[in-house]
Design an enzyme around this catalytic site. Sequence first.
Site, PDB file in Angstrom:
ATOM      1  N   HIS A  52      19.672  35.549  56.151  1.00  0.00           N
ATOM      2  CA  HIS A  52      20.302  34.464  56.888  1.00  0.00           C
ATOM      3  C   HIS A  52      19.353  33.987  58.216  1.00  0.00           C
ATOM      4  O   HIS A  52      19.581  32.955  58.649  1.00  0.00           O
ATOM      5  CB  HIS A  52      21.724  34.975  57.590  1.00  0.00           C
ATOM      6  CG  HIS A  52      21.468  36.155  58.501  1.00  0.00           C
ATOM      7  ND1 HIS A  52      21.550  37.688  58.199  1.00  0.00           N
ATOM      8  CD2 HIS A  52      21.154  36.327  59.908  1.00  0.00           C
ATOM      9  CE1 HIS A  52      21.236  38.462  58.980  1.00  0.00           C
ATOM     10  NE2 HIS A  52      21.132  37.638  60.154  1.00  0.00           N
TER      11      HIS A  52
ATOM     12  N   CYS B  98      48.501  21.956  47.289  1.00  0.00           N
ATOM     13  CA  CYS B  98      49.525  22.545  47.194  1.00  0.00           C
ATOM     14  C   CYS B  98      50.933  21.581  46.711  1.00  0.00           C
ATOM     15  O   CYS B  98      52.057  22.129  46.555  1.00  0.00           O
ATOM     16  CB  CYS B  98      50.034  23.348  48.266  1.00  0.00           C
ATOM     17  SG  CYS B  98      50.198  22.063  49.698  1.00  0.00           S
TER      18      CYS B  98
END
Length: 211
Positions: free
Chosen positions: A93, A178
């Site tokens: 990272h 959805c």
Amino acid sequence: MAHLDAVDLDMEQSSANTVARKPRILLAASGSVAAIKFSNLCHCFSEWAEVKAVATKSSLHFIDKPSLPKNVALYTDEDEWSGWQRIGDSVLHIELRRWADIMVIAPLSANTLAKIAGGLCDNLLTCIVRAWDYSKPLFVAPAMNTFMWTNPFTERHLMALDEFGISLIPPVSKRLACGDYGNGAMAEPSLIFTTVRLLFESRLQAGSNSD
């Protein structure tokens, strides 16, 4: 004084190198259905920039890895420590933070938004953000259900990101995964790409005009 002159020279050379080479873009996806567009996003950027990609565990449910550009390396949480053996070895990272000129998180889920706003760093993506150099641009393109987007927590979290100078690419209204219709869908990859490229090139232009 000699030391300061050397530092100034290094900064000038770094700036010149940024102009001479392609921009380095770190694209990151978090766990939203909109991650099905991540491959498209990577293709948009890879024609203009050097691209590396980061994906959270949840986002991998939606990313079609074989369709990613061949020249784009994809890093996941499993890669974070797999190459680390001893003190002194590089940490992924941190290396990705150093490499990138710009970071773009698209899609940014409600969960990852909340993590970033609270300073949490429990995966590769959020560790990069926690270590990020905020003198460099960081863009987020949220994607979530309308009820989540209009929730008071979301406004609070976006305000926290704004305080750090993180740039918002707002979601749009459309039919959501959805089945609901409303605001919360991720902006199209082409718009995200255009927004980032225009800012990067305007910064370069401003820098050249100030010389």
